[in-house]
Design a protein around this motif. Sequence first.
Motif, mmCIF file in Angstrom:
data_model
loop_
_atom_site.group_PDB
_atom_site.id
_atom_site.type_symbol
_atom_site.label_atom_id
_atom_site.label_comp_id
_atom_site.label_asym_id
_atom_site.label_seq_id
_atom_site.Cartn_x
_atom_site.Cartn_y
_atom_site.Cartn_z
ATOM 1 N N THR A 231 -9.088 2.051 4.071
ATOM 2 C CA THR A 231 -8.513 3.274 4.640
ATOM 3 C C THR A 231 -8.089 3.044 6.084
ATOM 4 O O THR A 231 -6.983 3.427 6.503
ATOM 5 N N PHE A 232 -8.964 2.416 6.873
ATOM 6 C CA PHE A 232 -8.632 2.087 8.264
ATOM 7 C C PHE A 232 -7.456 1.120 8.316
ATOM 8 O O PHE A 232 -6.554 1.256 9.160
ATOM 9 N N ALA A 233 -7.474 0.105 7.413
ATOM 10 C CA ALA A 233 -6.388 -0.887 7.392
ATOM 11 C C ALA A 233 -5.050 -0.224 7.094
ATOM 12 O O ALA A 233 -4.028 -0.530 7.726
ATOM 13 N N ARG A 234 -5.054 0.717 6.147
ATOM 14 C CA ARG A 234 -3.826 1.438 5.806
ATOM 15 C C ARG A 234 -3.345 2.268 6.996
ATOM 16 O O ARG A 234 -2.143 2.318 7.292
ATOM 17 N N ALA A 235 -4.289 2.890 7.709
ATOM 18 C CA ALA A 235 -3.934 3.694 8.890
ATOM 19 C C ALA A 235 -3.381 2.814 10.013
ATOM 20 O O ALA A 235 -2.584 3.276 10.836
ATOM 21 N N ALA A 236 -3.802 1.552 10.045
ATOM 22 C CA ALA A 236 -3.327 0.621 11.075
ATOM 23 C C ALA A 236 -1.975 0.009 10.709
ATOM 24 O O ALA A 236 -1.452 -0.839 11.448
ATOM 25 N N GLY A 237 -1.412 0.416 9.580
ATOM 26 C CA GLY A 237 -0.088 -0.061 9.178
ATOM 27 C C GLY A 237 -0.086 -1.298 8.314
ATOM 28 O O GLY A 237 0.957 -1.932 8.126
ATOM 29 N N ILE A 238 -1.248 -1.674 7.776
ATOM 30 C CA ILE A 238 -1.342 -2.859 6.911
ATOM 31 C C ILE A 238 -1.021 -2.463 5.477
ATOM 32 O O ILE A 238 -1.520 -1.451 4.975
ATOM 33 N N ASN A 239 -0.172 -3.251 4.831
ATOM 34 C CA ASN A 239 0.150 -3.027 3.424
ATOM 35 C C ASN A 239 -1.008 -3.568 2.580
ATOM 36 O O ASN A 239 -1.110 -4.766 2.326
ATOM 37 N N VAL A 240 -1.908 -2.683 2.175
ATOM 38 C CA VAL A 240 -3.144 -3.079 1.497
ATOM 39 C C VAL A 240 -2.857 -3.814 0.191
ATOM 40 O O VAL A 240 -3.439 -4.884 -0.078
ATOM 41 N N ASP A 241 -1.953 -3.277 -0.628
ATOM 42 C CA ASP A 241 -1.656 -3.907 -1.921
ATOM 43 C C ASP A 241 -1.068 -5.304 -1.742
ATOM 44 O O ASP A 241 -1.390 -6.231 -2.498
ATOM 45 N N LYS A 242 -0.217 -5.478 -0.729
ATOM 46 C CA LYS A 242 0.396 -6.786 -0.481
ATOM 47 C C LYS A 242 -0.657 -7.814 -0.060
ATOM 48 O O LYS A 242 -0.644 -8.955 -0.527
ATOM 49 N N ILE A 243 -1.585 -7.396 0.801
ATOM 50 C CA ILE A 243 -2.643 -8.305 1.260
ATOM 51 C C ILE A 243 -3.568 -8.669 0.105
ATOM 52 O O ILE A 243 -3.974 -9.837 -0.055
ATOM 53 N N ARG A 244 -3.910 -7.689 -0.705
ATOM 54 C CA ARG A 244 -4.757 -7.969 -1.876
ATOM 55 C C ARG A 244 -4.057 -8.930 -2.825
ATOM 56 O O ARG A 244 -4.673 -9.853 -3.367
#
Length: 353
Positions: A231-244
């Motif tokens: 949740t924090f990573a998404r708020a920081a602008g990180i594309n969670v699905d891409k990183i996973r």
Amino acid sequence: MSEVKTKNKFADMIRSFGLPRLIIAGFLLLLFIAAPFTGVNLGTQITNTINRFSWNAVLVLAMVPMVHSGCGLNFGLPLGIISGLLGATISMEMGFSGPVSFIMAALIATPFALIFGSGYGTLLNKIKGGEMMIATYVGFSAVSVMCIMWLLLPYHSPNMVWGMAGKGLRTTISLEGYYDKALANFLQIRLGSLVIPTGSLLFFALLAFLMWAFLHTKTGTAMTAVGSNPTFARAAGINVDKIRMLSVVMSTWLAAIGILVYEQGFGFVQLYNAPFTMALPAVSAILIGGATVNKASITNVIIGTFLFQGIVTMTPTVMNAIIRMDMSEVIRIIVSNGMILYALTRKSEVTKR
């Protein structure tokens, strides 16, 4: 006062290393000490332990990216192993020999690992929270499908296909003349009965260093952030699905390279059901090394692999010498499955916390 500080420091060291790992390490040390007294050649057993470490370390290293991204332990490791097996068999089919066949196997395995890893990552992104359960079925299903494909794929090399039928790959294929000991014999050190596969250890060290360096890059830090708090990573602008997705592809590729390293040390390519249970020892090793379902380090890989493979190697040999009966395979199964059971139980305890 100084004695109290020393005791506290010692207690902190034990706590940081972990009491279970300390007990396992103590038992392994006891086996090494007992070996000469039971008539077992200590140099040979140390060689066997180091060899098994060098064969399996890269497969255990493949767990690290997915753990860091929050995808959990990679029970779908057979998917990457199959990529490596395809690379190996196609390299042999194309007629490459010697160390070159190892390089070509790795190059050919890479696109398979990228394709399978991308599909695997897409699936895991759709079922967040149940990755480890789904991964198990993905691995088992892939192995079952490939049991059929090894019979149907158009291989023709007489070194690989069944002699009478002329088609369908054998269950076990010798690597003699191909990349047998391609890494292990490089800069090999011999000290009497002690043989150190320097090339295999250096290759693992290179991959481990590259993994460590990647985890300290911007993308690696983002991967750790996704695993710690999506949740924090998404708020920081990180594309969670891409990183996973990236972590799954990396894990699959490392598994493909890992099985090639395993094969060059073992001397054979094993197909059909051979990859079926290879994820469990790798998962157990990294857990025994001190990793959790969302945190793992290179140190966990090294410690866990050495302890797991050391116990599996030493216990049957020493016990056989003590009881004077050939029960090595029975003891090996009991010990390895017991350690797997312990590690998976420990994983459940960590999750509950």
